[in-house]
Motif scaffolding. Structure first.
Motif, PDB file in Angstrom:
ATOM      1  N   HIS A  78       0.824  -1.205   0.000  1.00  0.00           N
ATOM      2  CA  HIS A  78       0.000   0.000   0.000  1.00  0.00           C
ATOM      3  C   HIS A  78       0.864   1.264   0.000  1.00  0.00           C
ATOM      4  N   ARG A  79       2.072   1.162   0.532  1.00  0.00           N
ATOM      5  CA  ARG A  79       2.996   2.300   0.549  1.00  0.00           C
ATOM      6  C   ARG A  79       3.779   2.430  -0.761  1.00  0.00           C
ATOM      7  N   GLY A  80       3.490   1.570  -1.703  1.00  0.00           N
ATOM      8  CA  GLY A  80       4.148   1.650  -2.996  1.00  0.00           C
ATOM      9  C   GLY A  80       5.395   0.817  -3.144  1.00  0.00           C
ATOM     10  N   LEU A  81       5.664  -0.080  -2.166  1.00  0.00           N
ATOM     11  CA  LEU A  81       6.855  -0.922  -2.235  1.00  0.00           C
ATOM     12  C   LEU A  81       6.530  -2.238  -2.934  1.00  0.00           C
ATOM     13  N   ASN A  82       7.504  -2.766  -3.667  1.00  0.00           N
ATOM     14  CA  ASN A  82       7.388  -4.109  -4.237  1.00  0.00           C
ATOM     15  C   ASN A  82       7.864  -5.117  -3.206  1.00  0.00           C
ATOM     16  N   VAL A  83       7.029  -6.084  -2.888  1.00  0.00           N
ATOM     17  CA  VAL A  83       7.329  -7.067  -1.846  1.00  0.00           C
ATOM     18  C   VAL A  83       7.358  -8.464  -2.455  1.00  0.00           C
ATOM     19  N   GLN A  84       8.412  -9.202  -2.156  1.00  0.00           N
ATOM     20  CA  GLN A  84       8.554 -10.589  -2.603  1.00  0.00           C
ATOM     21  C   GLN A  84       8.546 -11.498  -1.383  1.00  0.00           C
ATOM     22  N   CYS A  85       7.715 -12.517  -1.391  1.00  0.00           N
ATOM     23  CA  CYS A  85       7.658 -13.472  -0.283  1.00  0.00           C
ATOM     24  C   CYS A  85       8.201 -14.830  -0.696  1.00  0.00           C
ATOM     25  N   PHE A  86       8.687 -15.560   0.308  1.00  0.00           N
ATOM     26  CA  PHE A  86       9.082 -16.959   0.173  1.00  0.00           C
ATOM     27  C   PHE A  86       8.532 -17.725   1.368  1.00  0.00           C
ATOM     28  N   LYS A  87       8.474 -19.027   1.243  1.00  0.00           N
ATOM     29  CA  LYS A  87       8.093 -19.889   2.353  1.00  0.00           C
ATOM     30  C   LYS A  87       9.237 -20.828   2.665  1.00  0.00           C
ATOM     31  N   SER A  88       9.743 -20.767   3.883  1.00  0.00           N
ATOM     32  CA  SER A  88      10.778 -21.701   4.310  1.00  0.00           C
ATOM     33  C   SER A  88      10.128 -23.009   4.724  1.00  0.00           C
ATOM     34  N   GLY A  89      10.577 -24.099   4.127  1.00  0.00           N
ATOM     35  CA  GLY A  89      10.021 -25.397   4.466  1.00  0.00           C
ATOM     36  C   GLY A  89       9.026 -25.890   3.434  1.00  0.00           C
ATOM     37  N   PRO A  90       8.418 -27.061   3.699  1.00  0.00           N
ATOM     38  CA  PRO A  90       7.648 -27.757   2.656  1.00  0.00           C
ATOM     39  C   PRO A  90       6.165 -27.424   2.591  1.00  0.00           C
ATOM     40  N   TYR A 114       2.878 -26.242   1.253  1.00  0.00           N
ATOM     41  CA  TYR A 114       2.489 -25.929  -0.116  1.00  0.00           C
ATOM     42  C   TYR A 114       1.244 -25.053  -0.182  1.00  0.00           C
ATOM     43  N   ILE A 115       0.714 -24.603   0.969  1.00  0.00           N
ATOM     44  CA  ILE A 115      -0.487 -23.773   0.986  1.00  0.00           C
ATOM     45  C   ILE A 115      -0.145 -22.291   1.096  1.00  0.00           C
ATOM     46  N   ASP A 116       0.810 -21.944   1.952  1.00  0.00           N
ATOM     47  CA  ASP A 116       1.113 -20.532   2.220  1.00  0.00           C
ATOM     48  C   ASP A 116       1.548 -19.727   0.996  1.00  0.00           C
ATOM     49  N   PRO A 117       2.327 -20.284   0.044  1.00  0.00           N
ATOM     50  CA  PRO A 117       2.730 -19.451  -1.091  1.00  0.00           C
ATOM     51  C   PRO A 117       1.571 -18.800  -1.849  1.00  0.00           C
ATOM     52  N   ALA A 118       0.417 -19.457  -1.907  1.00  0.00           N
ATOM     53  CA  ALA A 118      -0.727 -18.856  -2.595  1.00  0.00           C
ATOM     54  C   ALA A 118      -1.250 -17.642  -1.828  1.00  0.00           C
ATOM     55  N   ASN A 135       8.695 -22.047  -2.352  1.00  0.00           N
ATOM     56  CA  ASN A 135       9.305 -22.637  -1.161  1.00  0.00           C
ATOM     57  C   ASN A 135      10.811 -22.692  -1.302  1.00  0.00           C
ATOM     58  N   VAL A 136      11.509 -22.481  -0.195  1.00  0.00           N
ATOM     59  CA  VAL A 136      12.942 -22.752  -0.109  1.00  0.00           C
ATOM     60  C   VAL A 136      13.140 -23.699   1.059  1.00  0.00           C
ATOM     61  N   ASP A 137      13.935 -24.742   0.874  1.00  0.00           N
ATOM     62  CA  ASP A 137      13.979 -25.833   1.840  1.00  0.00           C
ATOM     63  C   ASP A 137      15.397 -26.357   1.979  1.00  0.00           C
ATOM     64  N   SER A 138      15.982 -26.191   3.165  1.00  0.00           N
ATOM     65  CA  SER A 138      17.384 -26.569   3.333  1.00  0.00           C
ATOM     66  C   SER A 138      17.582 -28.076   3.426  1.00  0.00           C
ATOM     67  N   VAL A 179       0.579 -28.524  -5.295  1.00  0.00           N
ATOM     68  CA  VAL A 179       1.753 -28.697  -6.138  1.00  0.00           C
ATOM     69  C   VAL A 179       2.672 -27.517  -5.861  1.00  0.00           C
ATOM     70  N   TYR A 180       3.949 -27.793  -5.676  1.00  0.00           N
ATOM     71  CA  TYR A 180       4.888 -26.729  -5.342  1.00  0.00           C
ATOM     72  C   TYR A 180       5.069 -25.786  -6.527  1.00  0.00           C
ATOM     73  N   PRO A 181       4.937 -24.476  -6.303  1.00  0.00           N
ATOM     74  CA  PRO A 181       5.105 -23.529  -7.421  1.00  0.00           C
ATOM     75  C   PRO A 181       6.455 -23.661  -8.121  1.00  0.00           C
ATOM     76  N   HIS A 182       7.518 -23.983  -7.362  1.00  0.00           N
ATOM     77  CA  HIS A 182       8.832 -24.073  -8.014  1.00  0.00           C
ATOM     78  C   HIS A 182       8.893 -25.245  -8.982  1.00  0.00           C
ATOM     79  N   MET A 183       8.084 -26.284  -8.726  1.00  0.00           N
ATOM     80  CA  MET A 183       8.059 -27.413  -9.649  1.00  0.00           C
ATOM     81  C   MET A 183       7.473 -26.995 -11.000  1.00  0.00           C
ATOM     82  N   LEU A 184       6.351 -26.314 -10.964  1.00  0.00           N
ATOM     83  CA  LEU A 184       5.723 -25.878 -12.206  1.00  0.00           C
ATOM     84  C   LEU A 184       6.633 -24.914 -12.962  1.00  0.00           C
ATOM     85  N   GLU A 185       7.289 -24.022 -12.230  1.00  0.00           N
ATOM     86  CA  GLU A 185       8.199 -23.081 -12.884  1.00  0.00           C
ATOM     87  C   GLU A 185       9.382 -23.812 -13.515  1.00  0.00           C
TER      88      GLU A 185
END
Length: 436
Positions: free
Chosen positions: A29-41, A43-47, A59-62, A258-264
């Motif tokens: 809302h303040r005009g910033l571009n925001v990028q999110c990631f999800k640590s761990g497996p 598969y719901i939160d990225p949406a 997702n990023v998963d160590s 389905v993990y977004p990184h898989m489709l990408e």
């Protein structure tokens, strides 16, 4: 150059997702571009992240990914102003045995990327003890930086003052305190949050969360605590091969995990993906050369799936000449029958002999390392696949040849081996990456 932060907590259920969504939308809302990631497996939160930011989250998963893959994935934040990684469970919670680049803990990602951690603390039922918990998390692993805390569900101004004073005494910044606010509670079901695409009012809910958090949290102070960050060149990208050139992907409320990184990764390798809805009685695209049924909630729609004759006959016809693979819920639908929570048995597609029951519920949860005994779409025999399993169904019968030898994160062999018959294969784990 972006500003990087990790949102974590001492445990699950404290409010990490709500705070992440609220911060992302408030800064947007303040005009910033925001990028999110999800640590761990998860598969719901990225949406939800994508709904809040307008940008795809992955997702990023160590445990399952090497540093090169993680660097490749986070590089999408290069043009963002703020990058937020939402953690899973507690800050240091992972598995006992190290995986590819860590244990799967959020702390691994924070340390790897050099991003400070904002802790969400729920001090319900305590006061000064919350400061001891925060100080213990701050000091547990050298090299990890704690930016500060946001208190959630504080009971009263007096309660807030007690906790704030204790945190100030141990030198931990308090960015804000959130009273209880039912209007921003995200609905849940047995596998986690009700999916973002199923909530027609999700945009309004995130807006209300952003308004509420902006009222109670110092957004400027949180932003100043972030680390300046620019992505490092990735030596290696994702080690994920597409299962075919033209992929028919089941996609609806019953087949959505389905993990977004898989489709990408599939699209990045040149594959074309066409979607179809089994719930709408659609069959896979006849021009596709492979069909993929991801996990989801088939147990909530078993009667409709069983009644959709066009879908079932179309999938069977497809499997006569081409590979079909199912993950978790998709695997269950490839089986002979699925018994729902009410004990009603529904006939599934019968491509595999698997029979499962949701009436006999038992949680299956954890990382999986599978060595394939036979090929599955995109992967050769002997390939080592890393994934994650999370479901409550019980195997009644699994008579077909096993697809793989599957171990949990401790190295123990598990019974959920997956199955293969003809052109059909299935696994209970969701694939994250293949070992190089």
């Amino acid at each position: 150059m972006a500003a990087g932060l990790v949102i974590s907590a001492p445990a699950s259920g404290v409010g990490k997702t709500t705070l992440t969504l609220a911060l992302a939308r408030a800064w947007r809302h303040r005009g910033l571009n925001v990028q999110c990631f999800k640590s761990g497996p998860d598969y719901i939160d990225p949406a939800f992240h994508a709904a809040a930011t307008g940008r795809a989250s992955v997702n990023v998963d160590s445990w399952a990914m090497d540093r090169g893959a993680i660097a490749h994935l986070v590089s999408r934040g290069v043009d963002a102003d703020v990058v937020l990684a939402e953690g899973s469970m507690g800050l240091f919670d992972g598995v006992a045995a190290r995986g590819v680049s860590g244990t799967g803990a959020t702390a691994d990602i924070a340390e790897m990327l050099g991003w400070p951690v904002v802790l969400v603390i729920d001090p319900s039922g305590q006061a000064q003890t919350a400061a001891a918990i925060a100080a213990g998390l701050r000091d547990y692993r050298p090299g990890l930086k704690l930016a500060g805390v946001v208190l959630n569900r504080v009971a009263s101004p007096r309660h807030q003052d007690l906790v704030r004073h204790a945190l100030n005494e141990v030198g931990i910044a308090v960015f804000g305190a959130l009273p209880r606010h039912a209007e921003i509670s995200l609905p849940k079901r047995h596998l986690g949050l009700v999916q973002a695409e199923e909530q027609a009012e999700i945009g309004k809910l995130i807006d209300e969360a952003a308004r509420f958090v902006a009222e109670h949290v110092d957004l400027d102070a949180v932003l100043r605590s972030a680390a300046s960050w620019s992505p490092q060149p990735a030596v290696n990208g994702l080690n994920v091969a597409p299962p075919g050139q033209r992929i028919a992907l089941a996609r609806d409320a019953a087949f959505s995990f389905v993990y977004p990184h898989m489709l990408e990764a599939w699209r990045g390798a040149g594959a074309e993906i066409s979607t179809f809805s089994p719930l709408a009685d659609e069959a896979p695209d006849a021009s596709a050369d492979v069909c993929w049924l991801p996990g989801g909630y088939p147990e909530l729609h078993a009667g409709k799936i069983a009644a959709n004759a066009h879908f079932r006959s179309g999938l069977r016809a497809f499997a006569e000449t081409r590979p079909v693979h199912g993950e978790c819920g998709g695997y269950m639908v490839l089986g002979t029958a699925l018994t729902d929570a009410d004990g009603v048995r529904h006939e599934m597609t019968g491509l595999l002999g698997l029979e499962t029951s949701f009436a006999k519920r038992r949680m299956h949860l954890g990382y999986r390392l599978a060595e394939l005994a036979a090929p599955m779409p995109g992967h050769r025999p002997g390939a080592r696949l890393r994934g994650h399993e999370f479901h409550y169904s019980t195997i009644i019968a699994q008579p077909d040849m096993p697809l793989a030898v599957v171990h949990d994160a401790t190295g123990a062999v598990i019974a959920e081996t997956g199955s293969r018959r003809g052109h059909a294969t299935g696994t209970f784990f969701h694939l994250i990456a293949e070992d190089r």
